[in-house]
Write a protein that holds these residues in place. Structure first.
Motif, PDB file in Angstrom:
ATOM      1  N   VAL A   3       3.337  41.565  17.231  1.00 13.78           N
ATOM      2  CA  VAL A   3       3.956  40.240  17.105  1.00 13.78           C
ATOM      3  C   VAL A   3       4.269  40.026  15.630  1.00 13.78           C
ATOM      4  O   VAL A   3       3.359  40.030  14.796  1.00 13.78           O
ATOM      5  N   ASN A  18       7.205  35.685  15.164  1.00 12.45           N
ATOM      6  CA  ASN A  18       6.736  35.573  16.543  1.00 12.45           C
ATOM      7  C   ASN A  18       7.547  36.370  17.555  1.00 12.45           C
ATOM      8  O   ASN A  18       7.512  36.079  18.744  1.00 12.45           O
ATOM      9  N   HIS A  36       8.067  39.467  19.876  1.00  9.80           N
ATOM     10  CA  HIS A  36       7.153  40.419  20.509  1.00  9.80           C
ATOM     11  C   HIS A  36       7.818  41.793  20.568  1.00  9.80           C
ATOM     12  O   HIS A  36       8.517  42.111  21.526  1.00  9.80           O
ATOM     13  N   ASP A  52       8.033  45.240  21.561  1.00  4.28           N
ATOM     14  CA  ASP A  52       7.247  45.739  22.688  1.00  4.28           C
ATOM     15  C   ASP A  52       6.769  47.169  22.566  1.00  4.28           C
ATOM     16  O   ASP A  52       5.666  47.497  22.984  1.00  4.28           O
ATOM     17  N   THR A 103      10.524  37.759  26.814  1.00  4.92           N
ATOM     18  CA  THR A 103      10.857  37.403  25.432  1.00  4.92           C
ATOM     19  C   THR A 103      11.819  38.401  24.802  1.00  4.92           C
ATOM     20  O   THR A 103      12.028  38.405  23.602  1.00  4.92           O
TER      21      THR A 103
END
Ligand code: MCN
Ligand code: SMO
Length: 787
Positions: free
Chosen positions: A409, A413, A415, A417, A632
């Motif tokens: 993260v 903010n 994400h 992956d 996200t």
């Protein structure tokens, strides 16, 4: 038994380099574009466009004999203005009238429209319309617009700012630890998209269906239906939007265009067909404007060049109107969130302003803000390397998010992956044969040109989901997608999706997904897409989301269909359901006997008496919605690197080598992925070296033909060498990530870094503004020592 992949399918399944099904019709000139259509009684429409950038409309005179064929805003009282709403703080709404009313806010803004049996006649009518304008102060760039007092682009505003966004994450703490501070200012110029086909829309009233039908070159038919119904005050079931063959879109066609609303209004009002086809001049002066960002970057680093904190001020020239539905918040939001890119650092402060000016409204363009942020952070990375005296690749290696930190993260903010960013960089260096290049560079070129090497690594947030759109504060964007799959009575497969393929190759790649699960020959599949009358509700094609979202929905729907096929097949074979399996488009029993999906379909649809009562009666049609497990965004990443030769006499830049190491998770079709990347890079080279829509201080566009607006051609785009990693996304079907925009993100950063690398030996100033025209390059040499 419904678990796949099975290797038997691989020739056409996920991962196969299948040739695109859609190419044959295009190569044979059989595509069906809006301009190809004919219809009895069709009227063609031409627009009268503003000659001034900012002026009050004080009067209009129209000869009586043409008045009946002319429309002004006042004639359209039953249509609403286009208003893109956002719940983000500080946002000021702009109401965009379908035709100018009260004021004009950019050169090229439609003020009136006229219709006639041909476009030429419609243009003749337009020439007889007189609109009287009174000059207002023109805000031709963000600086003058921001400084304005009194008169603004929108009368009810309190400044010319669409919005300002702020971020501060532990900035002071981390900045205080720095040994060095590195500052750079970089700018991207305004440019257009120039798809082969511009805007195109035809609308008519279908009396049988009692419906307004709008055939539009759009990426987002379902969203366009939503907003047209709203603006025209029609129930949604009375509006059908069809996107036929579309000749490239690149973001230009994922927003509501004024002209779409105007043509739809004409058809609704007169109950007969009308059409508008944008010409090249309209495109260049009034249509697609993008990329105009400016970045003031201050990097706080340690002695080795490790980035500790970043401070940035980003200014975006948003033009006159906020586009529907993404709003003028799209670019600042993406810029502030994506600026940290693939890097691991902890202190961040950023202010991002989007300023209204007297130019066409900002439209998303392939890569959206990420081309700008990549340019800013990657030029800054090279500047850091220079400051601490290390190789640019070494400094990047030290700053990239390490593979063992995934999932990660980041400071805004995001994400991130999965993936190995450092490995993509290392592989790109290996492909370039970096060490040998540095030797060659020292030795010098025989022809006297200077050699330069440039790198950029980036992340491409793709497949933004519901939660992301909600965070953007833009209503009416659902974020999810659905698909209907249906086996036909003779064993073919129809797939219905509300996204639209306009060059991406989805007619092939979605068939590959279905093939992977059901084994239907892709020649027997049909993708029905881009028609609100025939497809399930959809968010549409943009933000590199179609494969993950709609492809995901096709996958889920096929997986739901498979057990029904098996159940019927088991009956036909007289076998236990638990003993049959699907392979190669056949249901196979325990004894090796099998029936084809065609046999299954034939029994279900045409000879149901063969089936007992307890067979799964859901039928051979399934609709499924799909959202990734985590929505996200799937983060594709890549490293691009290039070698350029700079001619210091002419200012010419030649790209000698260009390599890409990219990772979009599982590739559904590697050939399509490569085609997407080539196309994106060609556009990125345009941004880097050629394309610009300059404006003078009166807001007059200075590039109105393709003689002034220079596009790269086959000669300018080099051979590109590509290597793929396939780190599966943990969140999506088959582990695929979107990648349709990535090619267009890195080229400006790569090419500028390469040119600056080349120019160092002669002590030139750094080049920092796109496009890098020969004039700008020669100016940098003349300006002498850089920072
Ligand atoms: N694909 C794949 N494997 C993956 C990811 C994608 O095989 N892991 C394939 C897909 O099946 C699809 C293509 O690559 O055929 C692009 O998929 P995706 O990344 O999901 O992007 P979209 O289909 O949503 O397309 C939108 C994207 C955007 S946002 C712009 S802008 C752009 C782009 O696509 N506009 C284009 N590429 C374009 N290509 C053409 N020819 N024309 C445009 O207008
Ligand atoms: S600019 Mo692409 O349609 O997201």
């Amino acid at each position: 038994s419904t678990e796949h992949p099975t290797s038997a399918h691989k020739a056409q399944g996920v991962g196969a380099r299948v040739r695109r099904k859609e190419d044959a019709r295009h190569l044979h000139g059989k595509g069906n574009f809006v301009a190809d259509m004919s219809m009895p009684g069709l009227s063609e429409v031409a627009f009268l466009r503003s000659p001034l950038a900012h002026a009050r409309i004080v009067g209009a005179s129209i000869p009586d004999d043409i008045r009946v064929a002319v429309v002004l805003r006042g004639d359209m009282a039953d249509s609403l203005d286009i208003v893109a709403e956002s719940t983000l703080p500080t946002y000021q709404l702009s109401a965009q009238p379908p035709l100018a009313s009260g004021k004009v806010r950019f050169v090229g803004e439609p003020m009136a429209m006229a219709f006639a049996p041909t476009r030429a006649l419609a243009e003749d009518i337009v020439e007889q319309i007189q609109i009287d304008l009174d000059d207002l102060p023109v805000y031709a760039n963000a600086t003058t617009a921001e400084a304005a007092t009194g008169t603004f682009v929108h009368d009810d505003w309190t400044s010319n700012l669409f919005m300002t966004l702020h971020a501060d994450r532990d900035f002071d703490t981390w900045a205080a630890k720095a040994d060095r501070v590195v500052k750079r200012t970089v700018d991207l110029s305004r440019q257009c998209m120039v798809p082969m086909e511009g805007k195109a829309v035809l609308a008519y009233w279908d009396f049988q269906a009692d419906q307004l039908v709008v055939v539009s070159a759009t990426q987002v038919p379902h969203m366009i239906r939503t907003i047209l119904a709203e603006c025209l005050k029609l129930p949604q079931d009375q509006v059908r939007v069809i996107s036929p063959d579309v000749g490239g879109a690149f973001g230009y066609k994922c927003v509501l265009q004024q002209e779409e609303l105007c043509i739809a209004w004409l058809a609704k009002t007169h109950k007969r067909p009308f059409r508008f086809i944008e010409d090249r001049r309209e495109h260049l002066i009034a249509g697609a404007n993008s990329r105009e960002h400016s970045y003031d970057m201050t990097a706080y680093v340690d002695k080795r060049g490790k980035l500790l904190a970043l401070d940035a001020v980003i200014t975006i020239d948003g033009g006159a109107y906020s586009v529907w539905p993404f709003t003028a918040g799209l670019e600042p939001g993406q810029a502030i969130g994506n600026l940290p890119g693939p890097y691991d650092f902890r202190g961040y402060r950023c202010v991002t302003k989007c300023v209204a000016t007297n130019k066409p409204g900002f439209v998303p363009y392939r890569g959206v803000a990420r081309t700008g942020v990549c340019f800013a952070i990657e030029l800054t990375m090279d500047a850091i390397a220079r400051e601490v005296g290390r190789e640019p690749w070494e400094v990047r290696k030290e700053n990239l998010v390490p593979a063992d930190a995934m999932p990660y993260v980041n400071v805004t903010n995001k994400h991130l992956d999965s993936g190995d960013y450092g490995a993509s960089l290392a592989k790109a260096m290996e492909m370039l044969q970096f060490d040998q290049l540095r030797e060659r560079q020292k030795a010098g070129e025989a022809d006297g040109r200077l050699l330069g090497i440039g790198i950029a690594t980036y992340t491409e947030q793709s497949a933004h989901g519901t939660s992301v759109f909600a965070a953007w504060g833009t209503p009416l964007i659902p974020g999810f997608d659905s698909a209907t799959v249906r086996i036909t009575p003779d064993g073919g497969l129809e797939m219905r999706v509300g996204v639209h393929s306009h060059g991406q190759g989805m007619e092939t790649t979605f068939a590959q997904i279905a093939h992977e699960i059901l084994g239907v020959d892709i020649a027997r599949t049909k993708l029905i897409h881009g028609d609100t009358g025939q497809t399930p509700f959809s968010t549409g094609t943009y933000a590199s989301r179609s494969m993950v979202m709609s492809g995901g929905a096709v996958s889920v729907a096929c997986k739901k269909l498979a057990p029904r096929v098996l159940a019927i097949g088991a009956h036909l074979l007289g076998a236990d359901l638990s003993a049959v399996s699907l392979a190669d488009g056949r249901v196979v029993g325990p004894d090796g006997k099998s029936v084809s999906i065609g046999d299954v379909a034939n029994a279900w649809y045409l000879r149901p008496h063969l089936l007992p009562a307890d067979v799964d009666t859901g039928g051979l049609e399934v609709t499924a919605g799909y959202k990734p497990k985590v929505d996200t965004g799937a983060f594709t990443y890549a490293t691009h690197a290039a070698v350029v030769a700079v001619d210091t006499d002419t200012g010419d830049v030649e790209i000698l080598d260009y390599v890409v190491v990219e990772d979009c998770g599982t590739m559904i079709n590697p050939m399509v992925v490569e085609g997407q990347t080539y196309g994106g890079i060609a556009q990125g080279i345009g941004t880097a070296l050629y394309e610009e829509t300059p404006y003078d201080e009166n807001g007059q566009p200075l590039a109105s033909t393709l003689a002034d607006y220079v596009l790269p051609g086959a000669v300018e785009v080099p051979t590109i060498r590509m290597h793929h990693f396939e780190t599966k996304s943990p969140h999506t079907e088959f582990g695929a990530k979107g990648m349709g925009e990535g090619g267009a993100i890195a080229p400006p950063a790569v090419i500028f870094n390469a040119v600056n690398d080349a120019l160092r030996v002669i002590g030139a100033a750094e080049v920092t503004r796109t496009p890098l025209s020969p004039r700008r390059l020669l100016q940098a040499i003349e300006d002498g020592p850089g920072p």
